[in-house]
Write an enzyme that holds these catalytic residues in place. Sequence first.
Site, mmCIF file in Angstrom:
data_model
loop_
_atom_site.group_PDB
_atom_site.id
_atom_site.type_symbol
_atom_site.label_atom_id
_atom_site.label_comp_id
_atom_site.label_asym_id
_atom_site.label_seq_id
_atom_site.Cartn_x
_atom_site.Cartn_y
_atom_site.Cartn_z
ATOM 1 C CB THR A 172 -8.028 19.430 -15.057
ATOM 2 O OG1 THR A 172 -9.237 20.130 -15.372
ATOM 3 C CG2 THR A 172 -8.371 18.301 -14.090
ATOM 4 C CG PHE A 174 -5.678 14.550 -14.633
ATOM 5 C CD1 PHE A 174 -6.843 13.797 -14.720
ATOM 6 C CD2 PHE A 174 -5.576 15.707 -15.396
ATOM 7 C CE1 PHE A 174 -7.891 14.189 -15.539
ATOM 8 C CE2 PHE A 174 -6.614 16.106 -16.220
ATOM 9 C CZ PHE A 174 -7.777 15.343 -16.287
#
Length: 277
Positions: A172, A174
């Site tokens: 992921t 960010f």
Amino acid sequence: MTQRIAFQGELGAYSHEACRDARPDMEPVPCQTFEDVITAVKSGKADLAMLPVENTTYGRVADIHRMLPESGLRIIDEAFVRVHISLMAMPGVQIEDLELVRAHPVLIPQAESFLSRYGIKGESAPDSAGAAAEIAANQEMKIGALASDLAAEINGLHILARHIEDHAHNTTRFLIMSPEADTSRRGSHGMMTTFVFQVRNLPSALYKAMGGFATNGVNMTKLESYMVGGSFTATQFYADIEGHPDDLGVQRAMEELDYFTDMVEILGTYPRDPRRD
């Protein structure tokens, strides 16, 4: 005075892990929604925001690109978290004792092979770290959770199996956001610039607008579109490019972009994370 960084989710969430890795000296502030994260920073409750934007397995985080331009915050850094899924339960519980596991609905399919092997049923929960906290609070002996190692550590749960995700690339990305922009050159792996724009209602406007990046050797790593204001003709684009706005090639590309657009807004200039490679 200790600075604070806000994130969406419970303590032990992957967003919390991103905060701990990227800003270990800051106090994490859990928030219920992405909007609450932004509000926490704008109100002064937190100094920075940690917001997920995309995942290599399930793609763009829903609605986040729409929130960023409206947030009033600016991107000052990016962070990448490898999403390792662990199966956890109360101390003393074995895998064979589990009747089901709880996790955010995104995580359950990512551990499908492991769950099928043991015949364990998955049950959706609003938050994976929250599911771990609930198991610990209620002393549930027949239910496990799929979450991060950090969630097990915080809630005193026993990890029965680590890294059970089906895809080894699950990561992921960010964005770390601040009320103030930081346009200084920093980091040792180059710079990134993120911006949004709306093209003019002209034939081939997007094609022409993008031409300046190609001719000036500027690498565009992301380009996504989404509708704004409920209109089928007003389309906004979100873009990431490699480089700093002061780079000559970027300057020329942005000048050409400006000619074919009604609006261009830079959301941030920040160091390129080496984990992109």
